[in-house]
Scaffold this motif. Structure first.
Motif, PDB file in Angstrom:
ATOM      1  N   ALA A 104      43.926  44.164  26.721  1.00  0.00           N
ATOM      2  CA  ALA A 104      43.791  45.591  27.024  1.00  0.00           C
ATOM      3  C   ALA A 104      44.458  45.899  28.365  1.00  0.00           C
ATOM      4  CB  ALA A 104      42.317  45.980  27.041  1.00  0.00           C
ATOM      5  N   PRO A 105      45.017  47.107  28.522  1.00  0.00           N
ATOM      6  CA  PRO A 105      45.774  47.451  29.744  1.00  0.00           C
ATOM      7  C   PRO A 105      45.072  47.147  31.063  1.00  0.00           C
ATOM      8  CG  PRO A 105      46.117  49.133  28.081  1.00  0.00           C
ATOM      9  CD  PRO A 105      45.085  48.183  27.517  1.00  0.00           C
ATOM     10  N   PRO A 106      43.766  47.453  31.251  1.00  0.00           N
ATOM     11  CA  PRO A 106      43.144  47.152  32.553  1.00  0.00           C
ATOM     12  C   PRO A 106      43.137  45.658  32.872  1.00  0.00           C
ATOM     13  CG  PRO A 106      41.783  48.688  31.298  1.00  0.00           C
ATOM     14  CD  PRO A 106      42.816  48.168  30.357  1.00  0.00           C
ATOM     15  N   ILE A 107      42.890  44.820  31.858  1.00  0.00           N
ATOM     16  CA  ILE A 107      42.879  43.368  32.064  1.00  0.00           C
ATOM     17  C   ILE A 107      44.293  42.875  32.339  1.00  0.00           C
ATOM     18  CG2 ILE A 107      42.423  41.141  30.971  1.00  0.00           C
ATOM     19  CD1 ILE A 107      40.229  42.485  29.349  1.00  0.00           C
ATOM     20  N   LEU A 108      45.240  43.374  31.553  1.00  0.00           N
ATOM     21  CA  LEU A 108      46.633  42.954  31.708  1.00  0.00           C
ATOM     22  C   LEU A 108      47.167  43.325  33.084  1.00  0.00           C
ATOM     23  CD1 LEU A 108      48.680  41.549  29.850  1.00  0.00           C
ATOM     24  CD2 LEU A 108      49.549  43.802  29.221  1.00  0.00           C
ATOM     25  N   GLU A 109      46.803  44.508  33.553  1.00  0.00           N
ATOM     26  CA  GLU A 109      47.285  44.970  34.860  1.00  0.00           C
ATOM     27  C   GLU A 109      46.778  44.082  35.987  1.00  0.00           C
ATOM     28  OE1 GLU A 109      47.069  48.975  37.737  1.00  0.00           O
ATOM     29  OE2 GLU A 109      46.112  48.959  35.761  1.00  0.00           O
ATOM     30  N   LEU A 110      45.479  43.776  35.974  1.00  0.00           N
ATOM     31  CA  LEU A 110      44.926  42.947  37.048  1.00  0.00           C
ATOM     32  C   LEU A 110      45.416  41.510  36.932  1.00  0.00           C
ATOM     33  CD1 LEU A 110      43.166  42.600  39.501  1.00  0.00           C
ATOM     34  CD2 LEU A 110      41.174  42.319  37.998  1.00  0.00           C
ATOM     35  N   GLY A 111      45.472  40.985  35.711  1.00  0.00           N
ATOM     36  CA  GLY A 111      45.961  39.620  35.532  1.00  0.00           C
ATOM     37  C   GLY A 111      47.386  39.460  36.034  1.00  0.00           C
ATOM     38  N   ASN A 112      48.251  40.410  35.701  1.00  0.00           N
ATOM     39  CA  ASN A 112      49.641  40.359  36.170  1.00  0.00           C
ATOM     40  C   ASN A 112      49.723  40.506  37.686  1.00  0.00           C
ATOM     41  OD1 ASN A 112      50.781  39.985  33.642  1.00  0.00           O
ATOM     42  ND2 ASN A 112      50.947  42.164  33.231  1.00  0.00           N
ATOM     43  N   LYS A 113      48.823  41.301  38.241  1.00  0.00           N
ATOM     44  CA  LYS A 113      48.813  41.503  39.691  1.00  0.00           C
ATOM     45  C   LYS A 113      48.458  40.194  40.414  1.00  0.00           C
ATOM     46  CE  LYS A 113      47.190  45.454  40.936  1.00  0.00           C
ATOM     47  NZ  LYS A 113      46.247  46.561  41.233  1.00  0.00           N
ATOM     48  N   LEU A 114      47.458  39.487  39.904  1.00  0.00           N
ATOM     49  CA  LEU A 114      47.083  38.213  40.523  1.00  0.00           C
ATOM     50  C   LEU A 114      48.185  37.175  40.344  1.00  0.00           C
ATOM     51  CD1 LEU A 114      43.287  37.858  39.621  1.00  0.00           C
ATOM     52  CD2 LEU A 114      44.351  39.013  41.556  1.00  0.00           C
ATOM     53  N   ALA A 115      48.842  37.196  39.182  1.00  0.00           N
ATOM     54  CA  ALA A 115      49.954  36.263  38.948  1.00  0.00           C
ATOM     55  C   ALA A 115      51.092  36.522  39.925  1.00  0.00           C
ATOM     56  CB  ALA A 115      50.447  36.389  37.511  1.00  0.00           C
ATOM     57  N   ARG A 116      51.380  37.796  40.201  1.00  0.00           N
ATOM     58  CA  ARG A 116      52.452  38.130  41.163  1.00  0.00           C
ATOM     59  C   ARG A 116      52.093  37.643  42.562  1.00  0.00           C
ATOM     60  NH1 ARG A 116      52.730  42.947  38.065  1.00  0.00           N
ATOM     61  NH2 ARG A 116      51.409  44.065  39.551  1.00  0.00           N
ATOM     62  N   ARG A 117      50.826  37.691  42.908  1.00  0.00           N
ATOM     63  CA  ARG A 117      50.412  37.194  44.221  1.00  0.00           C
ATOM     64  C   ARG A 117      50.622  35.683  44.315  1.00  0.00           C
ATOM     65  NH1 ARG A 117      44.918  40.906  44.451  1.00  0.00           N
ATOM     66  NH2 ARG A 117      46.037  42.882  44.700  1.00  0.00           N
ATOM     67  N   MET A 118      50.356  34.985  43.224  1.00  0.00           N
ATOM     68  CA  MET A 118      50.625  33.541  43.221  1.00  0.00           C
ATOM     69  C   MET A 118      52.126  33.264  43.285  1.00  0.00           C
ATOM     70  SD  MET A 118      47.803  31.795  43.266  1.00  0.00           S
ATOM     71  CE  MET A 118      48.487  30.176  42.949  1.00  0.00           C
ATOM     72  N   GLN A 119      52.934  34.110  42.649  1.00  0.00           N
ATOM     73  CA  GLN A 119      54.384  33.910  42.601  1.00  0.00           C
ATOM     74  C   GLN A 119      55.079  34.314  43.894  1.00  0.00           C
ATOM     75  OE1 GLN A 119      55.105  36.435  39.247  1.00  0.00           O
ATOM     76  NE2 GLN A 119      54.888  34.806  37.720  1.00  0.00           N
ATOM     77  N   SER A 120      54.367  35.023  44.774  1.00  0.00           N
ATOM     78  CA  SER A 120      55.014  35.616  45.942  1.00  0.00           C
ATOM     79  C   SER A 120      55.600  34.587  46.907  1.00  0.00           C
ATOM     80  CB  SER A 120      54.023  36.517  46.696  1.00  0.00           C
ATOM     81  OG  SER A 120      52.961  35.743  47.228  1.00  0.00           O
ATOM     82  N   LYS A 121      55.136  33.353  46.854  1.00  0.00           N
ATOM     83  CA  LYS A 121      55.638  32.316  47.765  1.00  0.00           C
ATOM     84  C   LYS A 121      56.353  31.204  47.013  1.00  0.00           C
ATOM     85  CE  LYS A 121      53.999  32.178  51.748  1.00  0.00           C
ATOM     86  NZ  LYS A 121      54.576  32.491  53.048  1.00  0.00           N
ATOM     87  N   GLY A 122      56.754  31.464  45.759  1.00  0.00           N
ATOM     88  CA  GLY A 122      57.463  30.445  45.005  1.00  0.00           C
ATOM     89  C   GLY A 122      56.672  29.973  43.800  1.00  0.00           C
ATOM     90  N   PRO A 123      57.028  28.803  43.248  1.00  0.00           N
ATOM     91  CA  PRO A 123      56.361  28.315  42.034  1.00  0.00           C
ATOM     92  C   PRO A 123      54.903  27.963  42.290  1.00  0.00           C
ATOM     93  CG  PRO A 123      57.773  26.610  42.947  1.00  0.00           C
ATOM     94  CD  PRO A 123      58.060  27.860  43.728  1.00  0.00           C
ATOM     95  N   TYR A 124      54.104  28.058  41.220  1.00  0.00           N
ATOM     96  CA  TYR A 124      52.706  27.659  41.351  1.00  0.00           C
ATOM     97  C   TYR A 124      52.250  26.915  40.103  1.00  0.00           C
ATOM     98  CZ  TYR A 124      51.029  31.671  38.476  1.00  0.00           C
ATOM     99  OH  TYR A 124      50.787  32.580  37.463  1.00  0.00           O
ATOM    100  N   PHE A 125      51.192  26.149  40.289  1.00  0.00           N
ATOM    101  CA  PHE A 125      50.632  25.301  39.248  1.00  0.00           C
ATOM    102  C   PHE A 125      49.275  25.858  38.834  1.00  0.00           C
ATOM    103  CE2 PHE A 125      47.743  21.590  38.529  1.00  0.00           C
ATOM    104  CZ  PHE A 125      48.287  21.141  37.331  1.00  0.00           C
ATOM    105  N   ALA A 126      49.031  25.970  37.523  1.00  0.00           N
ATOM    106  CA  ALA A 126      47.737  26.448  37.028  1.00  0.00           C
ATOM    107  C   ALA A 126      46.985  25.286  36.411  1.00  0.00           C
ATOM    108  CB  ALA A 126      47.929  27.569  36.013  1.00  0.00           C
ATOM    109  N   LEU A 127      45.727  25.178  36.759  1.00  0.00           N
ATOM    110  CA  LEU A 127      44.885  24.065  36.323  1.00  0.00           C
ATOM    111  C   LEU A 127      43.622  24.610  35.677  1.00  0.00           C
ATOM    112  CD1 LEU A 127      43.980  21.043  36.344  1.00  0.00           C
ATOM    113  CD2 LEU A 127      43.084  21.471  38.652  1.00  0.00           C
TER     114      LEU A 127
END
Length: 541
Positions: free
Chosen positions: A294-317
């Motif tokens: 749903a749009p509200p979940i997608l928006e926040l999830g993408n926002k947090l992903a962009r914060r992780m991407q802001s300094k380069g590659p990241y690893f998800a565990l």
């Protein structure tokens, strides 16, 4: 004095480890992620008078001797300083177990990982030219017209479990509706007994998008039409595991034709994983294209992903070390006797929680590769595979048994450690409070968008993301080879370099490369989309 300062500096670097594990430290963790680290300033007091010529030879010789002595101290005594600092830090943190702690200290004394190994960790696997291809046969397309125009048969389904388990059942519900030629009423999400989540389909998934993507395959309705509202549905609760399309037709078709409405519950793993090609493609279409959050979940999830991407590659565990995981798997967390007893007591009170192979002991399960990796084992695995200390790790999962103590091996070795609570700004998660499915969906989004992903113990989320990453072009996905690597973890005589070489060799083919579903019977196409849902295209179509 030099040694003391050095130790102090090393200790400070450990103290600055983000610890937003159980409680949120969002402002500090977000700041460390978005702001560039400050460069260390040289100690100008040592160089006072460097613009002046040396007019006093004795003073110059003394200064030169002091400079050489400091250099020797840095080269020769650095290891001792590290040991002292690590011991000092260890006294201020939760104990993981003396043996594990000693191994970690030893590993910290290794020389820094070479840059080429660090870059190798982020390298993506060769996708071998596979791309999504969901072209349905002429026979399938011809049958679609009658199915979409039908107004006599309706399928109701109730899906249960966690969010990712519900996703699997929704995929199968669409396929079963297609097999029966029935319209599918939007699936009902059963209230989760464990988390008490009362979310509906449209709260978690984009219903409009779901209907639009499947418009040529199955008719999706938000509710039963008025002509069938008063109809008492035929209810089926005992569908066997892994049934074929032929079984479904022989069992349900006559009944749904007569009554008009069929209600199915408990769809988990009821439909066979080996289906005709068109139905396998439909499975992929639902899983990878229709089921969008749903749009509200997608928006926040993408926002947090962009914060992780802001300094380069990241690893998800996806770290599976919650209490219920240890109870269900028949395994132990490896923390202390106190926590082992907690798990044993819970299992004695609820023996029904233990899933599969209940005749095996804990040690037998461990050696068979059936136990989740704990934080210590994950740490050693990541280091052996070349993960740099500077790697930013997004941690997905519930509260671990043992809290910070259970996570300390990871946070000590990889200080840039984040979760959704740590990344979110104040108030961003409030709309999703007490909604386990929402939180799981956010973890799914941030994990799927990572450069490298690993689950410590498979599970529905790990399987779903494995298929999603394959469908997206085979993004790197580490599959821990637990059964073969664990004997090397307990071999204390094995040198670290040799251990790393063996672990790398064991995982050469477990990094997300294309893997044919057909190479092993019973594999799920939504986990292994090659070859039914992905193919090598020789020309643009």
């Amino acid at each position: 004095m030099g040694k003391s300062n050095k130790c102090k500096a090393k200790k400070q670097s450990y103290i600055s480890v983000p610890s937003q594990i159980i409680t949120s430290l969002s402002s500090s963790s977000l700041q460390s992620l978005l702001l560039s680290p400050k460069k260390a300033h040289l100690n100008s007091s040592f160089f006072v008078g460097h613009n002046y010529s040396c007019r006093r030879p004795r003073v110059c010789l003394s200064a030169l001797f002091l400079f050489v002595l400091v250099g020797l101290l840095r080269l020769g005594w650095n290891v001792n300083a590290l040991v002292l600092c690590s011991q000092s830090f260890g006294s201020n943190t939760g104990k993981v177990g003396e043996r594990d702690h000693q191994v970690l200290v030893t590993s910290q004394l290794q020389s820094p990982r070479p840059l080429h190994l660090e870059s190798e960790f982020w390298k993506q696997p060769d996708g071998m030219g596979y791309r999504p291809c969901l072209e349905f046969s002429a026979k399938y397309r011809k049958a679609s017209e009658a199915i979409l125009n039908g107004r006599r048969k309706y399928l109701l389904v109730v899906v249960s479990g966690g969010m990712n388990q519900q996703r699997n059942q929704i995929v199968d519900a669409v396929v079963i509706a297609r097999i029966l030629g029935a319209a599918l009423v939007v699936p009902v999400l059963q209230v989760n007994i464990i988390w008490g989540d009362e979310s509906e389909f449209s709260d978690i998934f984009d219903l409009g998008h779901f209907k639009k993507v499947l418009a040529d395959d199955v008719r999706i309705l938000s509710s039963l039409p008025s002509t069938h509202v008063m109809t008492r549905p035929v209810e089926e609760k005992r569908t066997p595991l892994h049934v074929s399309p032929q079984w479904i037709r022989s069992r349900y078709l006559k009944r749904i034709n007569k009554e008009g409405v069929l209600l199915l519950r408990g769809l988990d793993s009821r439909l066979s994983k080996d289906l005709p090609p068109d139905l396998q493609k439909l499975r992929c279409k639902v899983a990878f294209q229709a089921l969008r959050f749903a749009p509200p979940i997608l928006e926040l999830g993408n926002k947090l992903a962009r914060r992780m991407q802001s300094k380069g590659p990241y690893f998800a565990l996806h770290l599976r070390i919650e209490k219920d995981v240890w109870v269900r798997t028949g395994c132990l967390p490896g923390l202390s006797k106190e926590y082992d007893e907690i798990v044993h007591n819970e299992r004695r009170r609820h023996p029904e929680f233990l899933t599969a192979k209940s005749n095996l002991s804990y040690h037998e399960r461990k050696l068979a590769g059936l136990c989740p990796l704990n934080a210590f084992e994950v740490t050693r695995l990541l280091k052996a595979l070349g993960a740099p200390r500077s790697a930013r790790i997004y941690w997905a999962g519930g509260q671990p048994l043992g809290g910070k103590e259970a996570l300390s091996p990871l946070t000590r070795e990889f200080p840039h450690f984040y979760n959704k609570e740590g990344l979110a700004l104040p108030g961003e998660l409030e709309p999703f409070a007490n909604k386990a499915s929402f939180m799981a969906a956010i973890d799914y989004i941030v994990s799927e968008k990572s450069d490298v992903f690993m689950a410590s113990h498979g599970g529905n989320m790990g399987h779903a993301i494995q298929g999603q990453r394959a469908y997206a072009g085979h993004k790197k996905y580490i599959t821990p080879n637990r059964r073969h690597m664990l004997p090397y973890f307990v071999n204390s005589s094995l040198p670290e370099a040799e251990f790393n070489r063996i672990i790398k060799e064991l995982h050469q083919e477990s990094l997300g490369q294309p893997e044919l579903r057909s190479s092993k019977a019973g594999r799920d196409v939504t986990k292994y989309p090659v070859p039914e849902c992905m193919c090598k295209r020789n020309k643009t179509t």
